[in-house]
Each structure stands twice: as C-alpha cells, then as structure tokens.
Design an enzyme around this catalytic site. Structure first.
Site, mmCIF file in Angstrom:
data_model
loop_
_atom_site.group_PDB
_atom_site.id
_atom_site.type_symbol
_atom_site.label_atom_id
_atom_site.label_comp_id
_atom_site.label_asym_id
_atom_site.label_seq_id
_atom_site.Cartn_x
_atom_site.Cartn_y
_atom_site.Cartn_z
ATOM 1 N N VAL A 60 0.802 -1.220 0.000
ATOM 2 C CA VAL A 60 0.000 0.000 0.000
ATOM 3 C C VAL A 60 0.839 1.276 0.000
ATOM 4 O O VAL A 60 0.333 2.347 -0.356
ATOM 5 C CB VAL A 60 -0.949 -0.003 1.229
ATOM 6 C CG1 VAL A 60 -0.184 0.256 2.526
ATOM 7 C CG2 VAL A 60 -2.085 0.992 1.054
ATOM 8 N N TYR A 61 2.107 1.201 0.360
ATOM 9 C CA TYR A 61 2.914 2.414 0.457
ATOM 10 C C TYR A 61 3.034 3.102 -0.910
ATOM 11 O O TYR A 61 3.566 2.532 -1.864
ATOM 12 C CB TYR A 61 4.310 2.104 0.985
ATOM 13 C CG TYR A 61 4.362 1.651 2.426
ATOM 14 C CD1 TYR A 61 3.284 1.814 3.288
ATOM 15 C CD2 TYR A 61 5.516 1.058 2.944
ATOM 16 C CE1 TYR A 61 3.335 1.392 4.606
ATOM 17 C CE2 TYR A 61 5.583 0.644 4.261
ATOM 18 C CZ TYR A 61 4.486 0.808 5.085
ATOM 19 O OH TYR A 61 4.555 0.385 6.406
ATOM 20 N N SER A 62 2.531 4.312 -0.957
ATOM 21 C CA SER A 62 2.550 5.113 -2.195
ATOM 22 C C SER A 62 2.011 4.332 -3.390
ATOM 23 O O SER A 62 2.556 4.380 -4.497
ATOM 24 C CB SER A 62 3.967 5.618 -2.487
ATOM 25 O OG SER A 62 4.377 6.525 -1.488
ATOM 26 N N GLY A 63 0.938 3.590 -3.147
ATOM 27 C CA GLY A 63 0.274 2.865 -4.229
ATOM 28 C C GLY A 63 1.145 1.841 -4.926
ATOM 29 O O GLY A 63 0.993 1.608 -6.127
ATOM 30 N N GLY A 64 2.072 1.237 -4.177
ATOM 31 C CA GLY A 64 2.942 0.219 -4.755
ATOM 32 C C GLY A 64 4.270 0.763 -5.242
ATOM 33 O O GLY A 64 5.188 -0.004 -5.553
#
Length: 326
Positions: A60-64
C-alpha cells in the site's frame, strides 16, 4: 553493524531495519513528504553500505511505488541472497469488494503483484498489515501457508493487533500444521508503550521476533518540542497517534533531551538505545529521508543505557489509548 536471529528462526537480520514508507510517489499516497526515486536510491545505497540487510515495505505504500523503487535499487546495489526483504498485505489496493483484506483471493493476488513490483521471485518475510475482522483467521493462515509452500515467501509475520488476536493466529497455525508467524511488527517507542502490557510478554514466551515501527515517534523523540518539520506539519497519521497525549509525552521527550545533553550525543541515540535494550526486540524499523538519519541511527548501536537512565526515561509515562490496531 550487528546482526541477530529473527525470533526463533535461523534468519540473520541487521539490528536495524530500514522502513521504506518514506519512498514513493507522493501523489499516490496520503503522505506528501515521501521521497521520489531519485532521492530514495542514495539512502537505500547508504543503508547497504552501513551493513543494513533488512528492508521493510508494504504493497500500500505510495500505491505500490515504494516496492518498485526499493526493488530496483536492491537489484542495482545488493546481492539478493544477503538481503532480507519484507512486505505487507491488507490495506485497499483497488476499488471493489475484493480490493483489500486478508481473504485467500486477496492474498494470492497481492503476493504476485508485490513480487512483480519488487522484481524478485520471493520475499523473505510476508506480513499481514492489520487484522481482518471480515475474514476467518483460518482462511488467512492457510493462504499464507500456501504462499510459503509455493516458494513465494520464506517466513510470515504480523503487525499491529491485540495480543489475543495474535495468540489465536498462532493457535490456528499450530492446530492445523500450517506455517507459523515468526515476527510481530508493532508500535513501540518511549511515548507509546502499551505493547509492554501483553504483546511483548507473549512474543517473548512464544519466541517471536519483534520489529517495532515508529521507534522515534515520527521524529518527536529526536527534536525540541516546539521544532517542526515538513512531515510533522503534514502527516495526519502522526497527529492522530500522538497529539492527544502531547502534554504528558512532552515530559518524556524532555528527559530524552536531558540524557542526550549530559552524554553529549544525539537524542536519537537515547531513544533507539532504550528500544534496543528492551526484550524481545530484534530490529527497530527506522525511517530515513536524510543520510544523517541513517548514520545517527547506526550510532545508537554502541550506546548502553544504565538502569537509572532507563528508569528516568520511563517514569513520566502514563497509559495511552490504543492506536493503530484498526
């Protein structure tokens, strides 16, 4: 750099883990202070030069994009066989009823997507980011077991939950002969110590490795109380974790400063040394947006606090409301 076994495994991890939530594309994330790829790569490279072999990220971090940046940097700078690569699964990755959670469908889909973004055939540690209240834990644990048996993960871990939930997961895996969690990534620092009540004793008893996140309380333990940063002004998650207890937390922060000043060392050394001496902590997860953050963190490995200093740091603490489990 020092190395320790992760919990009751034979896996050697550096005493500090680099958390990679700081890397990514800001437009695809709730945090506007993250570093883009150009500015992230030198920090990852510096971590490797300092002997850090343990890297933690999440789908999930920065949308992958955190996984993508980390994967490309490690491919260019490191020997994969010596890297301990960890990622996580749970939070929403796409719209629709199956876009989040820990169902078999979600886990099997997300592990493949994470591996593709990371540019690797396997992760060393695959962690559930939170407890899924809408999926039977039996379904989750069997799916994670199958991920390990398929060679896509070497070990599995968990993060941020109640001790009874973690114990239930351990029981379910033991009962069914499935792969067991080897680590707990929980919220622990000098101004948030609720994990000492049940989770840390459970992990010690079950020989679970502990890799705390937010060891510096998003930087609050390392600077003057009135000092602000771009992150402290814009990070709403940080505010939700600590603003409600600011008055009492300030006393702890001031004591960190007092000991650091007396010893003539950075405050980060004191805050991390306290955590490194707490059982059964293996490797605190440090974030870094500057080279100095890494260098200062490594310096804490040479610091040993006295029992009197530890008591002085801990004395002002008061019970806090639980945060981070949902």
């Amino acid at each position: 750099m020092e190395y320790v076994k992760l919990g009751n495994t034979g896996l050697d991890v550096s005493r500090l883990c680099l958390g990679c939530m700081s890397f990514g594309v800001a437009e695809r994330w709730i945090h506007q202070w993250v570093l883009d790829e150009e500015h992230s790569r030198p920090i990852i490279k510096k971590a490797l030069e300092l002997g850090i072999n343990f890297f933690d990220t999440a789908n999930v971090y920065s949308g992958g994009t955190s996984e993508e940046i980390l994967g490309r940097a490690l491919k260019d700078y490191a020997n994969r066989d010596e890297i301990v690569l960890a990622t996580k699964v749970h939070f929403r990755m796409h719209e629709g009823p199956n876009g989040a959670g820990l169902s078999r469908k979600a886990i099997m889909s997300e592990i493949d997507k994470s591996l593709k973004r990371l540019g690797t055939d396997y992760v060393d540690l695959y962690q559930i980011h939170r407890w899924d209240y809408h999926t039977p834990i039996e379904e989750t644990m069997e799916a994670l077991h199958d991920v390990v048996k398929a060679g896509k993960a070497r070990y599995i871990g968990a993060s941020a939950m109640y001790a009874w939930q973690f114990q239930k997961a351990l029981y379910v895996s033991e009962k069914n002969g499935w792969t067991r969690f080897v680590s707990m990534q929980n919220h622990l620092n000098l101004i948030y110590r609720e994990e000492e009540r049940e989770m840390l004793p459970l992990c010690k008893e079950e020989k679970i490795g502990v890799i705390p996140y937010s060891p510096l309380a998003s930087g609050r333990l390392t600077r003057d109380w009135a000092e602000t940063t771009h992150r402290s002004e814009t990070d709403q998650v940080q505010k939700s974790k600590y603003d409600a207890t600011a008055n009492t937390d300030r006393l702890v922060v001031e004591r960190v400063a007092a000991i650091a000043e007396k010893r003539g060392i950075p405050r980060i050394h004191i805050a991390l040394a306290w955590l490194l001496q707490k059982e059964p902590v293996n490797a605190p997860i440090i974030g870094a947006t500057k080279m100095s953050h890494l260098e200062d963190a490594v310096g804490a490995l040479s610091i040993t606090l006295t029992s009197e200093e530890i008591a002085f740091l801990e004395e002002p603490y008061v019970p806090h409301s639980i945060v981070g489990y949902q």
